[in-house]
Write an enzyme that holds these catalytic residues in place. Structure first.
Site, PDB file in Angstrom:
ATOM      1  N   CYS A 274       5.178   6.973 -13.143  1.00  0.00           N
ATOM      2  CA  CYS A 274       4.986   5.772 -13.950  1.00  0.00           C
ATOM      3  C   CYS A 274       3.879   4.942 -13.307  1.00  0.00           C
ATOM      4  O   CYS A 274       3.120   5.456 -12.492  1.00  0.00           O
ATOM      5  CB  CYS A 274       6.288   4.979 -14.068  1.00  0.00           C
ATOM      6  N   ASP A 275       3.790   3.667 -13.646  1.00  0.00           N
ATOM      7  CA  ASP A 275       2.737   2.817 -13.087  1.00  0.00           C
ATOM      8  C   ASP A 275       2.914   2.549 -11.600  1.00  0.00           C
ATOM      9  O   ASP A 275       1.968   2.634 -10.829  1.00  0.00           O
ATOM     10  CB  ASP A 275       2.674   1.475 -13.828  1.00  0.00           C
TER      11      ASP A 275
END
Length: 139
Positions: free
Chosen positions: A99-100
């Site tokens: 993810c980020d």
């Protein structure tokens, strides 16, 4: 052996501290394993990918399109949570959730492990950590 027993009888506080430290380490390790989330560094992630790990990117499609790891599949976290077979027929494969920043991928890895995907890992630091290591992304 007799010297060890003699030392222990003369230094009970030191022995108690040693036992307490050992127990603390064991409890921590067991909690980490029970939680089911195993974070890997970017370097370890590269090794997993080179050995055939499937990269599952749980970011939004627009973030995924802006830049992702080579051969990554974009599967939303919501879909993973709702559908235990979102990653069809890959239960024996090594999965790397991304993810980020590592938060959502940790959740995704936990959900996947509970669904039977035992070889699931989360990228520590997410795509931000990947970029910090100057590793490539494709658009």
């Amino acid at each position: 052996m007799g010297q060890v027993v003699e030392f222990a009888s003369h230094h009970p506080v030191l022995i108690a501290g040693l036992i307490a430290a050992w127990l603390a380490v064991m409890v921590y390790e067991l909690r980490m394993r029970a939680g089911g989330v195993t974070h890997v560094s970017a370097a370890d992630a590269v090794r997993l990918i080179n050995k055939g790990a499937l990269v599952i990117d749980v970011r939004k499609p627009e973030d995924f399109e802006a830049g992702h790891i080579v051969n990554a599949r974009n599967v939303a976290l919501e879909r993973i949570q709702e559908d235990q077979n979102a990653i069809a027929k890959k239960k024996d494969k090594v999965l790397l959730a991304v993810c980020d920043n590592g938060g959502l991928s940790g959740k995704a890895a936990s959900v996947l492990r509970k669904s039977g995907y035992m070889n699931t890992f989360s990228l520590k630091g997410g795509i931000s950590g990947w970029r910090a290591e100057n590793l490539p992304l494709v658009k």
